[in-house]
Motif scaffolding. Structure first.
Motif, PDB file in Angstrom:
ATOM      1  N   LYS A 756       0.740  -1.230   0.084  1.00  0.00           N
ATOM      2  CA  LYS A 756      -0.123   0.128  -0.096  1.00  0.00           C
ATOM      3  C   LYS A 756       0.830   1.236   0.126  1.00  0.00           C
ATOM      4  CE  LYS A 756      -4.409  -1.688   1.619  1.00  0.00           C
ATOM      5  NZ  LYS A 756      -5.350  -1.805   2.804  1.00  0.00           N
ATOM      6  N   LYS A 757       1.990   1.186   0.821  1.00  0.00           N
ATOM      7  CA  LYS A 757       2.941   2.343   0.796  1.00  0.00           C
ATOM      8  C   LYS A 757       3.447   2.535  -0.417  1.00  0.00           C
ATOM      9  CE  LYS A 757       6.959   4.115   3.019  1.00  0.00           C
ATOM     10  NZ  LYS A 757       8.211   3.680   3.290  1.00  0.00           N
ATOM     11  N   ALA A 758       3.912   1.520  -1.203  1.00  0.00           N
ATOM     12  CA  ALA A 758       4.447   1.501  -2.555  1.00  0.00           C
ATOM     13  C   ALA A 758       3.500   2.408  -3.523  1.00  0.00           C
ATOM     14  CB  ALA A 758       4.819   0.186  -3.276  1.00  0.00           C
ATOM     15  N   SER A 759       2.143   2.024  -3.452  1.00  0.00           N
ATOM     16  CA  SER A 759       1.287   2.131  -4.318  1.00  0.00           C
ATOM     17  C   SER A 759       0.812   3.606  -4.358  1.00  0.00           C
ATOM     18  CB  SER A 759      -0.012   1.810  -4.632  1.00  0.00           C
ATOM     19  OG  SER A 759      -0.573   1.822  -3.641  1.00  0.00           O
ATOM     20  N   SER A 760       0.803   4.245  -2.869  1.00  0.00           N
ATOM     21  CA  SER A 760       0.646   5.647  -2.429  1.00  0.00           C
ATOM     22  C   SER A 760       1.576   6.525  -2.696  1.00  0.00           C
ATOM     23  CB  SER A 760       0.075   5.920  -1.123  1.00  0.00           C
ATOM     24  OG  SER A 760       0.962   5.443  -0.079  1.00  0.00           O
ATOM     25  N   SER A 761       2.928   6.038  -2.601  1.00  0.00           N
ATOM     26  CA  SER A 761       4.376   6.731  -3.079  1.00  0.00           C
ATOM     27  C   SER A 761       4.251   6.962  -4.348  1.00  0.00           C
ATOM     28  CB  SER A 761       5.392   6.377  -2.618  1.00  0.00           C
ATOM     29  OG  SER A 761       5.519   5.966  -1.304  1.00  0.00           O
ATOM     30  N   LEU A 762       3.929   5.763  -5.210  1.00  0.00           N
ATOM     31  CA  LEU A 762       3.694   6.030  -6.526  1.00  0.00           C
ATOM     32  C   LEU A 762       2.939   7.073  -7.084  1.00  0.00           C
ATOM     33  CD1 LEU A 762       5.015   5.117  -9.350  1.00  0.00           C
ATOM     34  CD2 LEU A 762       3.220   3.293  -9.352  1.00  0.00           C
ATOM     35  N   LEU A 763       1.698   7.135  -6.275  1.00  0.00           N
ATOM     36  CA  LEU A 763       0.667   8.029  -6.806  1.00  0.00           C
ATOM     37  C   LEU A 763       1.288   9.445  -6.737  1.00  0.00           C
ATOM     38  CD1 LEU A 763      -1.945   7.690  -7.954  1.00  0.00           C
ATOM     39  CD2 LEU A 763      -2.782   8.024  -5.511  1.00  0.00           C
ATOM     40  N   GLU A 764       2.222   9.645  -5.650  1.00  0.00           N
ATOM     41  CA  GLU A 764       2.645  11.170  -5.314  1.00  0.00           C
ATOM     42  C   GLU A 764       3.612  11.547  -6.386  1.00  0.00           C
ATOM     43  OE1 GLU A 764       2.846  14.241  -3.117  1.00  0.00           O
ATOM     44  OE2 GLU A 764       1.526  12.833  -2.612  1.00  0.00           O
ATOM     45  N   GLU A 765       4.710  10.596  -6.811  1.00  0.00           N
ATOM     46  CA  GLU A 765       5.648  10.575  -7.691  1.00  0.00           C
ATOM     47  C   GLU A 765       5.110  10.802  -8.996  1.00  0.00           C
ATOM     48  OE1 GLU A 765       8.917   8.197  -4.773  1.00  0.00           O
ATOM     49  OE2 GLU A 765       7.436   7.174  -5.959  1.00  0.00           O
ATOM     50  N   LEU A 766       3.848  10.331  -9.316  1.00  0.00           N
ATOM     51  CA  LEU A 766       3.337  10.340 -10.890  1.00  0.00           C
ATOM     52  C   LEU A 766       2.920  11.848 -10.689  1.00  0.00           C
ATOM     53  CD1 LEU A 766       1.248   7.277 -11.360  1.00  0.00           C
ATOM     54  CD2 LEU A 766       3.442   7.912 -12.355  1.00  0.00           C
ATOM     55  N   ARG A 767       2.556  12.598  -9.729  1.00  0.00           N
ATOM     56  CA  ARG A 767       2.218  13.981 -10.018  1.00  0.00           C
ATOM     57  C   ARG A 767       3.499  14.909 -10.150  1.00  0.00           C
ATOM     58  NH1 ARG A 767      -0.522  13.313  -4.768  1.00  0.00           N
ATOM     59  NH2 ARG A 767      -2.377  12.479  -5.283  1.00  0.00           N
ATOM     60  N   ASP A 768       4.574  14.279  -9.551  1.00  0.00           N
ATOM     61  CA  ASP A 768       5.762  15.134 -10.256  1.00  0.00           C
ATOM     62  C   ASP A 768       6.247  14.803 -11.488  1.00  0.00           C
ATOM     63  OD1 ASP A 768       5.925  16.205  -7.765  1.00  0.00           O
ATOM     64  OD2 ASP A 768       7.283  14.540  -7.199  1.00  0.00           O
ATOM     65  N   LEU A 769       6.157  13.683 -12.028  1.00  0.00           N
ATOM     66  CA  LEU A 769       6.341  13.156 -13.304  1.00  0.00           C
ATOM     67  C   LEU A 769       5.465  13.805 -14.488  1.00  0.00           C
ATOM     68  CD1 LEU A 769       7.908  11.298 -15.035  1.00  0.00           C
ATOM     69  CD2 LEU A 769       6.108   9.621 -15.011  1.00  0.00           C
ATOM     70  N   LYS A 770       4.115  14.143 -13.855  1.00  0.00           N
ATOM     71  CA  LYS A 770       3.221  14.735 -14.948  1.00  0.00           C
ATOM     72  C   LYS A 770       3.568  16.191 -15.224  1.00  0.00           C
ATOM     73  CE  LYS A 770      -0.918  16.893 -15.449  1.00  0.00           C
ATOM     74  NZ  LYS A 770      -1.130  18.464 -15.545  1.00  0.00           N
ATOM     75  N   ARG A 771       4.088  16.962 -13.920  1.00  0.00           N
ATOM     76  CA  ARG A 771       4.628  18.294 -14.044  1.00  0.00           C
ATOM     77  C   ARG A 771       5.872  18.316 -15.015  1.00  0.00           C
ATOM     78  NH1 ARG A 771       2.613  18.975  -8.759  1.00  0.00           N
ATOM     79  NH2 ARG A 771       4.358  17.976  -7.832  1.00  0.00           N
ATOM     80  N   GLU A 772       6.571  17.469 -14.981  1.00  0.00           N
ATOM     81  CA  GLU A 772       7.751  17.452 -15.798  1.00  0.00           C
ATOM     82  C   GLU A 772       7.407  17.340 -17.199  1.00  0.00           C
ATOM     83  OE1 GLU A 772      10.416  14.356 -14.393  1.00  0.00           O
ATOM     84  OE2 GLU A 772      11.636  14.470 -16.270  1.00  0.00           O
ATOM     85  N   ILE A 773       6.384  16.220 -17.285  1.00  0.00           N
ATOM     86  CA  ILE A 773       5.980  16.073 -18.714  1.00  0.00           C
ATOM     87  C   ILE A 773       5.183  17.520 -19.451  1.00  0.00           C
ATOM     88  CG2 ILE A 773       4.362  14.717 -20.238  1.00  0.00           C
ATOM     89  CD1 ILE A 773       4.857  12.483 -18.372  1.00  0.00           C
ATOM     90  N   ASP A 774       4.661  18.067 -18.532  1.00  0.00           N
ATOM     91  CA  ASP A 774       3.845  19.182 -19.007  1.00  0.00           C
ATOM     92  C   ASP A 774       4.775  20.118 -19.585  1.00  0.00           C
ATOM     93  OD1 ASP A 774       1.423  18.297 -18.637  1.00  0.00           O
ATOM     94  OD2 ASP A 774       1.069  19.198 -16.862  1.00  0.00           O
ATOM     95  N   GLU A 775       5.848  20.671 -18.717  1.00  0.00           N
ATOM     96  CA  GLU A 775       6.714  21.496 -19.084  1.00  0.00           C
ATOM     97  C   GLU A 775       7.585  21.251 -20.264  1.00  0.00           C
ATOM     98  OE1 GLU A 775       9.287  21.955 -15.672  1.00  0.00           O
ATOM     99  OE2 GLU A 775       7.590  22.620 -14.664  1.00  0.00           O
ATOM    100  N   ASN A 776       7.840  20.106 -20.427  1.00  0.00           N
ATOM    101  CA  ASN A 776       8.481  19.331 -21.669  1.00  0.00           C
ATOM    102  C   ASN A 776       7.660  19.542 -22.889  1.00  0.00           C
ATOM    103  OD1 ASN A 776      10.781  19.164 -20.220  1.00  0.00           O
ATOM    104  ND2 ASN A 776      10.536  16.815 -20.044  1.00  0.00           N
ATOM    105  N   VAL A 777       6.569  19.154 -22.599  1.00  0.00           N
ATOM    106  CA  VAL A 777       5.482  19.141 -23.977  1.00  0.00           C
ATOM    107  C   VAL A 777       5.548  20.565 -24.379  1.00  0.00           C
ATOM    108  CG1 VAL A 777       2.998  18.993 -24.734  1.00  0.00           C
ATOM    109  CG2 VAL A 777       4.164  17.193 -23.336  1.00  0.00           C
TER     110      VAL A 777
END
Lengths: 824, 195
Positions: A756-777
């Motif tokens: 459960k910890k792994a999946s909730s951390s992943l959710l958090e980290e996906l948010r950062d990834l999304k931000r990174e992607i937005d800027e690059n797009v």
């Protein structure tokens, strides 16, 4: 069924099975001999998923030979839905043997029609005919004997015996009253090879009246089979020259027959005298089949070309002979011919529709002949030269010059793949297509291509705008909706898409389901025997359509992602009622061809595969997704285990793997390991470790996204960026939901907590990834715009304003797509 | 390379190149099946012999026709509901060919109608010319036929929504009683066009 049963039926319909059972048990106490209540009880068991018990009880009830139609209908449905087809049929057969009556048999017939179950339609029709020897039922029985005999699953007996029985039945009805009755008689005769009798019957019926088209086609086919060349010649001549029906197939019969009775010279004269398109083309057949001369063939080709080069059919007609007659087709001589025409057209300076058509044809021939060096440049040149034709034409009329653009888009995309600059050329193609669509609003192929490549760059709102512009409706929902719905929940999940498109497509399927039932039944009632086969095939194809199942899947996925519980429930129930696992065959009615109907009239597989939204999904894709959802929802371990075995088997099949994107394939591995831990064996540490390892952001960045992708413009501006991110998001959400619904014993708590910890951390980290992607797009889009502008202003003569406007639209659409990859 | 074949319900899966055209209407399933059921021989297609895309024959156009009206009122006729051709096969006389085949099919038994008719938008000059070439003439102008509201004023003409009801007499109408000259000056309201 009485009113007092209504509350029970209502409870079943609402899924309140316990209430239904309570109400029913009172009825059973009061009427212990009423078979309908027992059948209803079995039906509730079936709906509750207690399939084994439902089947056992239904088989027991069947042995008692109940006779009330309502009971039989329920038993039939339970047994048929659980793959006990033969038992289902016997329910009615046994009852009819004992208590034959019209209503009972007709109830069976109606059920069989609803299921498009041709074998049962045949059996029930035969029973109806035995019960009442009316003309209508005799025709039904005769026709369905024939129909069953031509089915792919017909047994040897059905194939050999049934047409004969059908024939005997229909013969009792002579003299025939209309063309439908004659049709079924001669259709069976044709099927068993009695061509002579078929000819006599058609001739007799057609005396003093015009030929019915269906009978005319059978008559000519029979005469050809009989090699009755005299008569074939006479009738072909009559149709072509007396009835004046210029039909190409009839021309072919005339040529064939004339050669066998020494009249080929007369036909040669007829061909010379006629200048119709069909006769010009028939002349090619004549020079090939009768003259057997390459020179004559070329002369005929030149004659056709000179007369029809200004018509757009010219390419398609000659292309046919080019491909089918390589021995006769003189490529070099033909190339010389078209070259001289192209030069004349351009140097002649006449820019009218005729000349345009001739040039379009010739550019297509150049493509066909592999002369593609200057195609891109000359296509742009010709398109611009003929702008006056475009400006003069009626707004809704056709403009052949758009074919230059379509050919160039294909060339650009192909070059993009081979020169590793696909994304740049996709954007160029969009600008070019938008520029043409602006001037020719109603050209549907421009819009089909715009949909195709807007999907590729993840601009769903622009795909939808073009879809709406084409006013796609009715049956086109089945054939063309893939343009907007393929993997859409992983590209742009949003409420508007769900409501305005996916749900509206589903409404079409619900309507057509009812329409199909009525059309088949009306077809029988009105005795349109030459259309029923088509009605049944249409019904089977639309009800078991891959596109229909995929639409339900997208509805379910999307509603899960955006959190629309009502639609989640609806789509899952709808999928269950369709039960893709038990449908013998799913039919792919999707149209992947119409957008390729230009140029050389071929699908360029390289381009098609490069700009598609993942591999083509088919029945294996549907089944694996359905199984996954069933497992996610299932609370009984035994049932889950069975489903996991099925899913595992399906995923091990290469056909399934070929239909999945790499991310989908990866996600299925995670799902399987999750299911194994929770359902099969929680002690397997390897599964646990695999799961936790895969849910780390580093693993996602390296395995799901390939190295370098997150800074690569061609990836960032494609559909794949959303697809990957949203597929991971969907997985994490499903894991969270599944681990909330399913519990492991206490000793596994530390492991569960880790998961459960792994999946909730992943959710958090996906948010950062999304931000990174937005800027690059954003920065990737700016760079692409610059390079497109530099290239297109000079090479395709497109104004900077058009480019600017197109990129502005794209930017807005990409921002919407960015919103839909929002991580909650 | 055109041949005429009977239309089947399953052909609807193959008609996108014809039906995506902006001037072609897409009807619901019941509408097509009603025509196939009630007038099976008056719904047919033109098929091109080509081998592209593994087609056995590409549908290049189709005709949906029906018969209606009462003979004693001299209104028993053939009606062209839809005739349409794939853009790549236009300007070849294919639409005319489909119309002629319909005339052929209904000018004798079992139909033997008095005339063929159709509606065409007043502003669709190309279509009107095509039908005039085939021998059709304007019988009357139907005011607001394609409009969204039911018109009430028969003199309020509008080229965008009015229709010409065009007719061509068939051999059974020996005296030419079902057609008229200067029909474009005869205005009627949609509810008056009933059979």
């Amino acid at each position: 069924m009485s009113d007092s049963e209504q509350p029970i039926l209502q409870a079943i319909e609402n899924g309140n099975y316990k209430i239904a059972q309570t109400l029913l048990s009172k009825k059973l106490k009061k009427y212990p001999n009423k078979s309908y209540y027992y059948a209803l009880n079995n039906y509730i068991l079936f709906k509750q998923g207690k399939v084994k018990e439902a089947v056992q009880e239904s088989l027991k009830l069947k042995e008692k030979t109940p006779s009330d139609p309502q009971t039989l209908k329920l038993l039939y449905e339970i047994l048929k839905s659980t793959n006990h087809k033969q038992d289902a049929t016997q329910v009615f057969e046994n009852a009819i043997k004992k208590y034959a009556n019209h209503d009972l048999i007709f109830a069976w017939f109606e059920l069989a029609l609803k299921d498009f179950d041709i074998r049962s339609i045949q059996k029930s029709s035969m029973a109806l005919q035995k019960f009442s020897k009316s003309r209508k039922y005799t025709l039904w029985a005769a026709f369905t004997y024939y129909l069953q005999s031509v089915q792919a699953d017909a047994t040897t007996v059905e194939k050999s015996l049934y047409p004969k029985v059908g024939l005997k039945l229909v013969e009792t009805l002579k003299p025939y009253q209309n063309e439908q009755e004659v049709y079924i008689y001669v259709k069976i005769l044709y099927n068993i090879g009695n061509f002579e009798e078929a000819v006599v019957s058609i001739e007799e019926f057609s005396k003093g009246r015009k030929f019915d088209l269906e009978l005319q086609i059978i008559l000519l086919a029979c005469l050809s089979e009989l090699e009755n060349w005299e008569l074939l010649y006479r009738y072909s001549y009559q149709i072509l020259f007396e009835d004046k029906l210029d039909d190409f197939d009839t021309w072919k019969y005339l040529i064939k027959a004339s050669n066998n009775i020494g009249k080929s010279e007369e036909v040669a004269d007829q061909l010379k005298a006629s200048t119709s398109r069909n006769s010009r083309l028939a002349n090619l057949i004549y020079s090939k089949d009768i003259m057997k001369s390459k020179t004559s063939f070329h002369e005929a080709l030149v004659a056709y070309y000179n007369e029809y080069k200004y018509k757009l059919c010219c390419f398609n007609d000659i292309n046919y002979f080019y491909k089918s007659e390589p021995t006769y087709f003189d490529k070099n001589a033909f190339e010389t011919l078209i070259n001289s025409t192209s030069q004349k057209n351009v140097s002649g300076g006449e820019f009218n529709e005729k000349e345009l058509n001739a040039l379009v044809n010739n550019q297509k021939f150049n493509k066909l002949l592999g002369k593609t060096e200057d195609l891109l440049t000359t296509n742009f040149e010709y398109y611009n030269l003929f702008q006056s034709v475009l400006l003069k034409k009626d707004e809704k009329d056709y403009f052949a010059g758009d074919e230059f653009i379509l050919m160039n888009v294909e060339i650009l995309l192909e070059n993009g793949v081979s020169e590793d600059k696909l994304i740049e050329n996709v954007f160029k193609s969009i600008v070019i297509l938008e520029n043409s669509a602006k001037h020719d609003d109603h050209e549907f192929r421009l819009r089909l291509w715009l949909m195709k490549i807007y999907s590729y760059i993840n601009c769903s709102s622009l795909v939808n705008a073009n879809f709406d512009h084409l006013d796609i409706k009715m049956i086109q929902n089945d054939t063309l909706s893939h343009h907007i719905s393929t993997r859409i929940s992983s590209l742009n999940p949003n409420q508007l898409m769900l409501q305005q498109h996916l749900i509206s497509i589903q409404k079409f399927y619900l309507t057509i389901e009812q329409e199909v039932e009525d059309m088949v039944s009306n077809g029988f009632e009105q005795l349109v025997l030459n259309k029923i086969e088509g009605f049944l095939e249409f019904g089977t194809k639309i009800n078991n359509s891959v596109a229909k199942m995929l639409n339900l899947i997208e509805m379910l996925r999307m509603s899960k992602i955006i959190g629309n519980n009502q639609i989640i429930h609806y789509s899952m129930e709808a999928l269950k009622s369709q039960d893709p696992l038990s449908v013998p065959e799913l039919y792919d009615n999707r149209d992947f061809i119409s957008e390729w109907k230009y140029g050389a009239q071929e699908i360029n597989e390289l381009v098609h595969n490069s700009v598609s939204i993942g591999p083509k999904q088919s029945s294996e894709y549907v089944k694996s997704y359905y199984l996954r959802e069933l497992i996610l929802q299932e609370t009984h371990a035994d049932k889950s285990k069975q489903l996991i075995t099925k899913l595992n088997k399906l995923l091990n099949d290469e056909t399934t793997q070929r239909q999945l994107t790499s991310t989908e394939s990866w996600s299925y591995k995670i799902y399987l390991s999750l299911f194994k831990i929770y359902i099969v064996n929680p002690d397997n540490d390897a599964d646990f470790n695999f799961l936790i390892k895969n849910l780390s952001i580093n693993n996602i960045k390296n395995k799901v996204f390939k190295v370098g992708e997150l800074t690569d413009h061609s990836f960032l501006l494609s559909w794949e960026v959303n697809h990957k991110l949203l597929t991971v998001l969907e997985l994490v959400r499903n894991i969270n939901l599944f681990t909330t619904m399913h519990h492991l014993p206490k000793q596994y708590s530390p492991k569960v907590a880790e998961l459960k910890k792994a999946s909730s951390s992943l959710l958090e980290e996906l948010r950062d990834l999304k931000r990174e992607i937005d800027e690059n797009v954003e920065s990737a889009l700016k760079q692409i715009e610059k390079s497109v502008k530099e290239s297109l202003v000079d090479n395709a003569d497109i104004s900077p304003k058009v480019i600017q406007n197109t990129f502005a639209k794209i930017s807005t659409s990409l921002q919407e797509s960015s919103l839909s990859r929002r991580i909650p | 390379m055109t041949s005429i074949k009977p239309f089947q319900m399953t052909d609807l899966f193959e008609t996108n190149s014809v039906n995506l055209d902006t001037l072609t209407e897409n009807f619901n399933g019941s509408f097509y099946s009603q025509y196939l059921t009630q007038w099976p021989s008056l719904f047919f297609k033109s098929v091109e012999i080509n081998s592209d895309f593994q087609h056995s024959g590409e549908i290049s156009g189709y005709m949906m026709g029906k018969t209606e009206g009462k003979l004693d009122k001299k209104e028993w006729h053939t009606h062209i509901t839809a005739v349409t051709v794939n853009p790549q096969y236009r300007r070849l006389g294919l639409a005319s060919y489909l119309c002629k085949h319909l005339e052929y099919s209904t000018s004798g038994d079992p139909y033997n109608t008095l005339f063929v008719d159709l509606f065409v938008k007043v502003n669709n000059v190309l279509a009107r010319q095509l039908y005039e070439k085939l021998g059709y003439g304007v019988y009357r102008r139907v005011i607001g036929y394609y409009g969204k509201v039911m018109p009430t004023d028969r003199n309020k003409i509008d080229n965008d929504i009015d229709a010409f009801d065009m007719r061509k007499r068939l051999p059974r109408d020996v005296k030419g009683e079902t057609v008229r000259e200067n029909g474009d000056k005869v205005y009627v309201l949609p509810y008056e066009v009933v059979f």
